[in-house]
Design a protein around this motif. Structure first.
Motif, PDB file in Angstrom:
ATOM      1  N   GLY A 143      -6.482   5.081  -2.751  1.00  0.00           N
ATOM      2  CA  GLY A 143      -7.840   5.446  -2.378  1.00  0.00           C
ATOM      3  C   GLY A 143      -8.370   4.601  -1.230  1.00  0.00           C
ATOM      4  N   LEU A 144      -9.345   5.149  -0.516  1.00  0.00           N
ATOM      5  CA  LEU A 144      -9.880   4.499   0.677  1.00  0.00           C
ATOM      6  C   LEU A 144     -10.568   3.178   0.377  1.00  0.00           C
ATOM      7  CD1 LEU A 144     -11.485   7.579   2.496  1.00  0.00           C
ATOM      8  CD2 LEU A 144      -9.161   6.663   2.750  1.00  0.00           C
ATOM      9  N   GLY A 145     -11.057   3.011  -0.863  1.00  0.00           N
ATOM     10  CA  GLY A 145     -11.772   1.796  -1.215  1.00  0.00           C
ATOM     11  C   GLY A 145     -10.946   0.538  -1.107  1.00  0.00           C
ATOM     12  N   GLY A 146      -9.627   0.677  -0.995  1.00  0.00           N
ATOM     13  CA  GLY A 146      -8.770  -0.492  -0.845  1.00  0.00           C
ATOM     14  C   GLY A 146      -8.943  -1.196   0.474  1.00  0.00           C
ATOM     15  N   ALA A 244      11.665  12.236   5.032  1.00  0.00           N
ATOM     16  CA  ALA A 244      11.094  10.890   5.108  1.00  0.00           C
ATOM     17  C   ALA A 244      12.096   9.825   4.678  1.00  0.00           C
ATOM     18  CB  ALA A 244       9.838  10.812   4.245  1.00  0.00           C
ATOM     19  N   GLY A 245      13.368  10.076   4.907  1.00  0.00           N
ATOM     20  CA  GLY A 245      14.399   9.149   4.466  1.00  0.00           C
ATOM     21  C   GLY A 245      14.339   7.795   5.133  1.00  0.00           C
ATOM     22  N   TYR A 246      13.792   7.736   6.348  1.00  0.00           N
ATOM     23  CA  TYR A 246      13.721   6.457   7.066  1.00  0.00           C
ATOM     24  C   TYR A 246      12.402   5.740   6.831  1.00  0.00           C
ATOM     25  CZ  TYR A 246      14.216   3.144  10.972  1.00  0.00           C
ATOM     26  OH  TYR A 246      14.309   2.005  11.743  1.00  0.00           O
ATOM     27  N   ALA A 247      11.468   6.400   6.187  1.00  0.00           N
ATOM     28  CA  ALA A 247      10.155   5.803   5.939  1.00  0.00           C
ATOM     29  C   ALA A 247      10.199   4.952   4.673  1.00  0.00           C
ATOM     30  CB  ALA A 247       9.098   6.890   5.796  1.00  0.00           C
ATOM     31  N   ASN A 248       9.574   3.793   4.734  1.00  0.00           N
ATOM     32  CA  ASN A 248       9.420   2.943   3.551  1.00  0.00           C
ATOM     33  C   ASN A 248       8.183   2.084   3.756  1.00  0.00           C
ATOM     34  OD1 ASN A 248       9.850   1.774   1.087  1.00  0.00           O
ATOM     35  ND2 ASN A 248      11.819   0.838   1.594  1.00  0.00           N
ATOM     36  N   GLY A 249       7.345   2.009   2.733  1.00  0.00           N
ATOM     37  CA  GLY A 249       6.110   1.234   2.839  1.00  0.00           C
ATOM     38  C   GLY A 249       5.014   1.933   3.604  1.00  0.00           C
ATOM     39  N   ALA A 250       5.133   3.252   3.780  1.00  0.00           N
ATOM     40  CA  ALA A 250       4.102   3.988   4.506  1.00  0.00           C
ATOM     41  C   ALA A 250       2.834   4.082   3.669  1.00  0.00           C
ATOM     42  CB  ALA A 250       4.597   5.390   4.860  1.00  0.00           C
ATOM     43  N   ILE A 251       1.689   3.869   4.309  1.00  0.00           N
ATOM     44  CA  ILE A 251       0.391   4.045   3.667  1.00  0.00           C
ATOM     45  C   ILE A 251      -0.387   5.048   4.509  1.00  0.00           C
ATOM     46  CG2 ILE A 251      -1.786   2.942   3.032  1.00  0.00           C
ATOM     47  CD1 ILE A 251      -0.191   0.365   2.540  1.00  0.00           C
ATOM     48  N   ILE A 252      -0.662   6.206   3.924  1.00  0.00           N
ATOM     49  CA  ILE A 252      -1.246   7.320   4.673  1.00  0.00           C
ATOM     50  C   ILE A 252      -2.639   7.632   4.141  1.00  0.00           C
ATOM     51  CG2 ILE A 252      -0.980   9.738   5.330  1.00  0.00           C
ATOM     52  CD1 ILE A 252       2.013   9.426   4.973  1.00  0.00           C
ATOM     53  N   ASP A 253      -3.637   7.639   5.024  1.00  0.00           N
ATOM     54  CA  ASP A 253      -4.984   8.083   4.681  1.00  0.00           C
ATOM     55  C   ASP A 253      -5.071   9.581   4.904  1.00  0.00           C
ATOM     56  OD1 ASP A 253      -5.667   5.418   4.282  1.00  0.00           O
ATOM     57  OD2 ASP A 253      -6.509   5.188   6.290  1.00  0.00           O
ATOM     58  N   GLN A 258     -12.144  10.418   7.953  1.00  0.00           N
ATOM     59  CA  GLN A 258     -13.229   9.522   7.530  1.00  0.00           C
ATOM     60  C   GLN A 258     -12.965   8.070   7.911  1.00  0.00           C
ATOM     61  OE1 GLN A 258     -14.201   9.840   3.358  1.00  0.00           O
ATOM     62  NE2 GLN A 258     -15.247   7.858   3.324  1.00  0.00           N
ATOM     63  N   THR A 259     -11.703   7.634   7.750  1.00  0.00           N
ATOM     64  CA  THR A 259     -11.354   6.258   8.076  1.00  0.00           C
ATOM     65  C   THR A 259     -11.044   6.151   9.559  1.00  0.00           C
ATOM     66  OG1 THR A 259     -10.445   5.938   5.867  1.00  0.00           O
ATOM     67  CG2 THR A 259      -9.782   4.366   7.548  1.00  0.00           C
ATOM     68  N   ARG A 260     -11.800   5.323  10.274  1.00  0.00           N
ATOM     69  CA  ARG A 260     -11.654   5.236  11.714  1.00  0.00           C
ATOM     70  C   ARG A 260     -11.155   3.880  12.196  1.00  0.00           C
ATOM     71  NH1 ARG A 260     -16.103   8.072  10.321  1.00  0.00           N
ATOM     72  NH2 ARG A 260     -16.070  10.275  10.884  1.00  0.00           N
ATOM     73  N   HIS A 261     -11.122   2.897  11.308  1.00  0.00           N
ATOM     74  CA  HIS A 261     -10.628   1.589  11.745  1.00  0.00           C
ATOM     75  C   HIS A 261      -9.108   1.584  11.762  1.00  0.00           C
ATOM     76  CE1 HIS A 261     -11.176   1.212   7.303  1.00  0.00           C
ATOM     77  NE2 HIS A 261      -9.973   0.702   7.394  1.00  0.00           N
ATOM     78  N   ILE A 262      -8.554   0.654  12.480  1.00  0.00           N
ATOM     79  CA  ILE A 262      -7.084   0.544  12.600  1.00  0.00           C
ATOM     80  C   ILE A 262      -6.563  -0.318  11.455  1.00  0.00           C
ATOM     81  CG2 ILE A 262      -5.212  -0.350  14.031  1.00  0.00           C
ATOM     82  CD1 ILE A 262      -7.000   0.274  16.466  1.00  0.00           C
TER      83      ILE A 262
END
Length: 262
Positions: A143-146, A244-253, A258-262
């Motif tokens: 969730g975005l609250g993190g 997504a076999g090469y992806a690991n640790g991805a965090i996707i909003d 709504q979330t605009r910060h980097i």
């Protein structure tokens, strides 16, 4: 595109409604057999019947309260006995109380961490050896609250921040063990919880629910609310060893921007 999920076994927690229900449906559409868990056995049975009849999937219903320390291991044992393997774990269960911080008790905080954090941790630990054996994936629905703090969301924000760190830590472990670990942060999704918040806003402000929706969307700065199946489709992508076999640790909003910060 064939995501390579046919015949794989996925556990979905909090599957009785809302986002969890949407995730289960999308995984079933991609060919996964499923273990569904939540506290509401009746709702789980209804979903299981749908997935069996409409999509021909094998479905295990395992009603449990994952706040109980022994429940996650028992769930994994039941899934292993029914299917002999675990390929995907979706940690979705857990809602936390929103309120004025000074009205929240220690018990409120303990309850918030008991399911969404400790339930997640224990289930990941219990399922890990079988995920390792299959080269599987864990997807944490957080969730975005993190990463966007709100005064009325001190419990949820704290739990979510901890889970984001846990996701990255386990993805690091997963490099060695061949398990991919990801997180999705949903924005405002069309669920019963959202409808309840809008109804409360409508009553408090003396407006109809259509106007409550308009005002809420304007406050969030997004064009619309998301749908549970959109979170489910993202889960399928991240679970896929093909896409997504090469992806690991991805965090996707997934939040409509709504979330605009980097």
């Amino acid at each position: 595109m064939d995501l390579g999920l046919k015949g794989k076994v996925a556990i979905v927690t909090g599957a009785s409604r809302g986002i969890g229900r949407g995730i289960a449906r999308e995984l079933a559409k991609e060919g996964c057999d499923l273990a569904l868990t939540a506290r509401d056995a009746s709702a789980l049975e209804g979903l299981a019947a749908e997935l069996r009849n409409a999509l021909g999937r094998k479905v295990l219903v395992h009603a449990a309260d994952l706040r109980e320390p022994e429940a996650p291991a028992k769930l994994v044992e039941a899934v292993a006995a029914a299917f002999g393997r675990i390929d995907v774990l979706v940690n979705n269960a857990g809602a936390t109380k929103r309120d004025d911080f000074f009205k929240l008790t220690d018990a409120d905080f303990q309850d918030g961490f008991a399911l969404k954090f400790f339930g997640n941790v224990r289930l990941t630990r219990a399922a890990w050896p079988r995920l390792k054996a299959q080269g599987g994936a864990v997807i944490n629905i957080i969730g975005l609250g993190g990463h966007t703090a709100l005064a009325e969301f001190t419990i949820g924000g704290s739990v979510n921040a901890a889970l984001l760190n846990f996701t990255k830590a386990m993805s690091h472990q997963g490099i060695k063990d061949g398990v991919r670990v990801h997180a999705i942060n949903p924005g405002s999704i069309e669920t019963d919880r959202l409808k309840g918040r809008l109804a409360a806003q409508s009553k408090a402000e003396g407006i109809d629910e259509a106007e409550a929706r308009r005002r809420n969307l304007a406050k969030l700065g997004v064009a619309r609310y998301g749908l549970p199946e959109e979170i489910g489709q993202a889960v399928c992508f991240l679970a896929s060893p093909v896409a997504a076999g090469y992806a690991n640790g991805a965090i996707i909003d997934i939040d409509g921007g709504q979330t605009r910060h980097i």
